[in-house]
Design a protein around this motif. Sequence first.
Motif, PDB file in Angstrom:
ATOM      1  N   PRO B  31       0.833  -1.203   0.000  1.00 50.60           N
ATOM      2  CA  PRO B  31       0.000   0.000   0.000  1.00 50.60           C
ATOM      3  C   PRO B  31       0.870   1.256   0.000  1.00 50.60           C
ATOM      4  O   PRO B  31       1.937   1.267   0.600  1.00 50.60           O
ATOM      5  N   HIS B  32       0.391   2.258  -0.648  1.00 56.90           N
ATOM      6  CA  HIS B  32       1.007   3.589  -0.609  1.00 56.90           C
ATOM      7  C   HIS B  32       2.407   3.659  -1.178  1.00 56.90           C
ATOM      8  O   HIS B  32       3.095   4.654  -1.005  1.00 56.90           O
ATOM      9  N   GLU B  33       2.851   2.616  -1.817  1.00 53.41           N
ATOM     10  CA  GLU B  33       4.198   2.737  -2.377  1.00 53.41           C
ATOM     11  C   GLU B  33       4.120   3.007  -3.869  1.00 53.41           C
ATOM     12  O   GLU B  33       3.094   2.772  -4.523  1.00 53.41           O
ATOM     13  N   ILE B  34       5.221   3.532  -4.374  1.00 60.38           N
ATOM     14  CA  ILE B  34       5.376   3.558  -5.825  1.00 60.38           C
ATOM     15  C   ILE B  34       6.409   2.499  -6.153  1.00 60.38           C
ATOM     16  O   ILE B  34       7.556   2.574  -5.708  1.00 60.38           O
ATOM     17  N   LEU B  35       5.969   1.490  -6.880  1.00 55.34           N
ATOM     18  CA  LEU B  35       6.901   0.446  -7.291  1.00 55.34           C
ATOM     19  C   LEU B  35       7.357   0.757  -8.704  1.00 55.34           C
ATOM     20  O   LEU B  35       6.541   0.833  -9.623  1.00 55.34           O
ATOM     21  N   GLY B  36       8.658   0.951  -8.847  1.00 54.30           N
ATOM     22  CA  GLY B  36       9.185   1.185 -10.189  1.00 54.30           C
ATOM     23  C   GLY B  36       9.513  -0.135 -10.842  1.00 54.30           C
ATOM     24  O   GLY B  36       9.976  -1.059 -10.168  1.00 54.30           O
ATOM     25  N   ILE B  37       9.252  -0.236 -12.143  1.00 53.40           N
ATOM     26  CA  ILE B  37       9.697  -1.420 -12.877  1.00 53.40           C
ATOM     27  C   ILE B  37      10.556  -0.941 -14.026  1.00 53.40           C
ATOM     28  O   ILE B  37      10.105  -0.170 -14.879  1.00 53.40           O
ATOM     29  N   ILE B  38      11.814  -1.365 -13.996  1.00 53.99           N
ATOM     30  CA  ILE B  38      12.730  -0.938 -15.048  1.00 53.99           C
ATOM     31  C   ILE B  38      13.212  -2.152 -15.819  1.00 53.99           C
ATOM     32  O   ILE B  38      13.035  -3.293 -15.390  1.00 53.99           O
ATOM     33  N   GLY B  39      13.829  -1.877 -16.950  1.00 56.94           N
ATOM     34  CA  GLY B  39      14.342  -2.962 -17.772  1.00 56.94           C
ATOM     35  C   GLY B  39      14.378  -2.513 -19.215  1.00 56.94           C
ATOM     36  O   GLY B  39      13.675  -1.570 -19.585  1.00 56.94           O
ATOM     37  N   PRO B  40      15.187  -3.174 -20.021  1.00 57.23           N
ATOM     38  CA  PRO B  40      15.267  -2.779 -21.431  1.00 57.23           C
ATOM     39  C   PRO B  40      13.965  -3.099 -22.167  1.00 57.23           C
ATOM     40  O   PRO B  40      13.085  -3.751 -21.618  1.00 57.23           O
ATOM     41  N   ALA B  41      13.882  -2.630 -23.404  1.00 61.17           N
ATOM     42  CA  ALA B  41      12.686  -2.893 -24.199  1.00 61.17           C
ATOM     43  C   ALA B  41      12.465  -4.398 -24.333  1.00 61.17           C
ATOM     44  O   ALA B  41      13.417  -5.176 -24.278  1.00 61.17           O
ATOM     45  N   ASN B  42      11.206  -4.789 -24.487  1.00 61.37           N
ATOM     46  CA  ASN B  42      10.833  -6.194 -24.654  1.00 61.37           C
ATOM     47  C   ASN B  42      11.206  -7.075 -23.473  1.00 61.37           C
ATOM     48  O   ASN B  42      11.455  -8.255 -23.638  1.00 61.37           O
ATOM     49  N   SER B  43      11.284  -6.500 -22.294  1.00 65.31           N
ATOM     50  CA  SER B  43      11.590  -7.357 -21.154  1.00 65.31           C
ATOM     51  C   SER B  43      10.318  -7.794 -20.434  1.00 65.31           C
ATOM     52  O   SER B  43      10.380  -8.483 -19.431  1.00 65.31           O
ATOM     53  N   GLY B  44       9.157  -7.379 -20.951  1.00 66.27           N
ATOM     54  CA  GLY B  44       7.900  -7.862 -20.383  1.00 66.27           C
ATOM     55  C   GLY B  44       7.269  -6.927 -19.369  1.00 66.27           C
ATOM     56  O   GLY B  44       6.278  -7.281 -18.733  1.00 66.27           O
ATOM     57  N   LYS B  45       7.818  -5.704 -19.248  1.00 71.46           N
ATOM     58  CA  LYS B  45       7.295  -4.782 -18.234  1.00 71.46           C
ATOM     59  C   LYS B  45       5.834  -4.422 -18.513  1.00 71.46           C
ATOM     60  O   LYS B  45       4.986  -4.498 -17.627  1.00 71.46           O
ATOM     61  N   THR B  46       5.588  -4.018 -19.752  1.00 69.73           N
ATOM     62  CA  THR B  46       4.226  -3.609 -20.096  1.00 69.73           C
ATOM     63  C   THR B  46       3.259  -4.785 -20.010  1.00 69.73           C
ATOM     64  O   THR B  46       2.143  -4.646 -19.509  1.00 69.73           O
ATOM     65  N   THR B  47       3.707  -5.939 -20.455  1.00 72.30           N
ATOM     66  CA  THR B  47       2.848  -7.126 -20.366  1.00 72.30           C
ATOM     67  C   THR B  47       2.482  -7.386 -18.908  1.00 72.30           C
ATOM     68  O   THR B  47       1.346  -7.734 -18.601  1.00 72.30           O
ATOM     69  N   PHE B  48       3.457  -7.190 -18.006  1.00 70.60           N
ATOM     70  CA  PHE B  48       3.176  -7.394 -16.592  1.00 70.60           C
ATOM     71  C   PHE B  48       2.065  -6.448 -16.122  1.00 70.60           C
ATOM     72  O   PHE B  48       1.095  -6.863 -15.496  1.00 70.60           O
ATOM     73  N   LEU B  49       2.215  -5.167 -16.456  1.00 74.81           N
ATOM     74  CA  LEU B  49       1.198  -4.187 -16.048  1.00 74.81           C
ATOM     75  C   LEU B  49      -0.173  -4.597 -16.554  1.00 74.81           C
ATOM     76  O   LEU B  49      -1.157  -4.605 -15.821  1.00 74.81           O
ATOM     77  N   ARG B  50      -0.208  -4.939 -17.845  1.00 71.57           N
ATOM     78  CA  ARG B  50      -1.506  -5.207 -18.458  1.00 71.57           C
ATOM     79  C   ARG B  50      -2.071  -6.567 -18.080  1.00 71.57           C
ATOM     80  O   ARG B  50      -3.237  -6.842 -18.329  1.00 71.57           O
TER      81      ARG B  50
END
Lengths: 282, 251, 317
Positions: B31-50
């Motif tokens: 709760p109440h945190e900002i979790l950053g997700i970093i990584g190069p392109a095509n590492s699955g970050k957006t897929t994780f969000l969605r």
Amino acid sequence: MNGARIRQQIAFGVLGAITLLIVVPIILVILYIVINGAGAITWEFLTQAPRGGMKAGGIFPAIVGTILLVVGTMLFSLPLGVLSAIYLVEYARDDLFTRMIKLSVVNLSGIPSIVYGLFGFTLFVLLLHFGTSILAGSLTLAIMSLPVIITASKEALESVPFTYREISLSLGATKWQTVRYCVLPYAIPGILTGTVLSLSRAAGETAPILFTVAAFYLPRLPHSAFDQVMALPYHLYVIATQVPNIPISISFATALVLIALVFLMNLVSIILRAHYRKKRLW
Amino acid sequence: MVNETVIKTVNLDCFFGTQHVLKNINLEVLPHEILGIIGPANSGKTTFLRALNRLNYLHRTYSQTGEIFLDGREIHQLTDNLLRKKIGIIFALPQVLPVSIFDNVAYGPKVHGITNRQAVSQLVEEALKRAYLWEEVKDRLPEPAVRLSGGQQQRLCIARTLAVEPEVILYDEHCSGLDPISTAKVEDAMQQLKAHYAQILVTNNTKQASRVSDRCAFFLMGELVEIGPTHDLFTNPRDKRTDDYITGRFG
Amino acid sequence: MPENSHESVASHTVPHGPEADRPTFWTRTRRRIGEPVVEACIRLSGLAVVAFVFLIFLFLLKDSLSLFREYPLGQFLFGTQWLPISDPPQFGVVPLLLGSLYVTAWAILICVPLGVGSAMFISEVAPKHLKNVLKSLIEILASIPSVVLGFLGIIWLAPVLRNTFGLSTGMCGLTGSLLLAFMALPTIISISEDALTGVPRTYREAAYGLGATRWQTLWRIVLPSASSGILAAVMLGIGRVVGETMVVLMVTGNAPVMPRSILQPLRTLTATIAGEMGETVGGSEHYFALFAVGLVLFAITFAINFVADLFLRRARK
């Protein structure tokens, strides 16, 4: 290099000549009808029923009949066409049913208008007991107009950016809410343009109404959807081929009214398109 | 601490067709945190969000295994509508609907059945205030939203998400199209939102992640390489690959 | 910070309390009842489109079968005489089929070169301003009702052709072919033009880069690349011509005899239905024979459109 240039000049000249060969007759046809028909267009011609075995009087019942048919056609084909297009664009999965719908649209668009006439006659006039009537004619024309409306609506829906759907869904809207609020409003101009265009075709069609609605000679207005009516294209056919000794100016004037009506509808569709294109924000 | 996760994924695997995009992701959002997700392109970050709000399912070839919990409940117990109401997302480019500023924000409440005009205006005002946009737009609410600047549009998108009263907000590289000043304003807004929401920020910009996030996760080729407090991750990464990435050796 | 169970997260963080999660009564009703109804309508509309094609086929088939119960199928398909009111009647479809074939073949021979040529002019040569004017004129042509062209055929084209070729009557196959060619032009031009415009810019640039002129590029690169789309245009043009009714009914002379020349009166499949349907008695052999003719038409246009669609699909790839 110079030879190639010359050959290009000649080739482009030939293509231009071909285009002229097509374009000039179009203009001539329109002018021919306008020049020969304009003289016979009077207030009486537009507002009176035909008299004296169609040799005198006007074409008012035919004008009204055609307008009624167009309205009737729209009532049936617009909702059905738009909903089918919504199904194809928004709901359909890539399955057999979808492929069958697509194939059906392609084939509906290719079925000759006279076959629609036969179909409308057996289904609406005989089987459903609508008789030769505005209802039967409108339904027949509506089925004939479907493919154009579906295709136009489909293109209009597909041209709405995918992101709108994504935004709406990501906010928790349901599929239908998304379609209703974030897709359909932006597709309506395209849908209307296509619909008006297809209705203008329907207004000029003769073959589908031959056995389903058109009256040879009925110099009064219809009382209900189960009445026969005269229609402009059929009336022109009748006075041009079936009744001897009709003054040629009456035929021309009828043709002129018919193409004026059709062009008017086309104009409406062009104006709609331009109007919405100016207003659109994406 | 155990039960205090807002979002928890267990053995999450995501596929587009046969392509294995995310591999065995186990991750918690507090709760109440900002979790950053970093990584190069095509590492699955957006897929994780969605995956979190099931937007991936808009792609026909998508499939996933594993579990995702929101407030301790597996998200498949929720309807798509309710889940997406609870987990809002801000996309990479500012994407406003071609309607007025007001209607953009009012859209969410409207589809969730709030028809009372006063209630809607109140929600809109509150959402715009929280997104730090109210002062700039309060006199021009009926104007088309596309007339706003890029940064304003992105804050409008945040306001639009806030108006449906989510619990979690996802950001998908939402500052990639913005200039530094607009970015700063959007980041300010995010800091203020910490009081009310858990936030997940996917970004290509490691600097932004180090600036904004409380904890940070590093994704590489569909794997979660490392997760930890942002300061630790950036100053003392445990994995060599993380070190390589943040020191700019690839990506 | 909230310290109790996970459920409390919502109530602590969401400003409007947990009831915000619960959709209002109307939203629930709309989602549970209204939307399924709307979505059912949407699916039904899709189904209706398929149903119409099926029904059209079924109705034609049913009435055609009624004919073949009394009149042999072979005699219908291969008979060379169409004499519906003689005794015994003859329902050989061959003269009508040949009539359609003659008229269509000539119309296509005339309009394909013209149509593709002007599509090339419009898409590759004409400046933008002229292009728009030409396209609007083609659209105007597309919207002229066929009965109007039929009328012009009777009073203008037929007499002209009679005098030019010294015929006994101007009401002949050629009159129909010319008018049909004219009518099919918009279809052929617009689809060919789409196909030409759709050729990737890189193809052209590669050719220009090698020093080809615009004409060489158009003729050797663009036209072959657009061939699928142009073939589709031709197929759809054929479909349009085969199915056209009023023009042929009005100007081809309506003689259901074996045609030997395009300069002779003949009768097409479509014109036969349109012309004779009004004179038949419902349920008679003649009536059913007209449905059999309709079935033949349906089959022909179905095949043509199917092939055209295949070409169009290939063109899109």
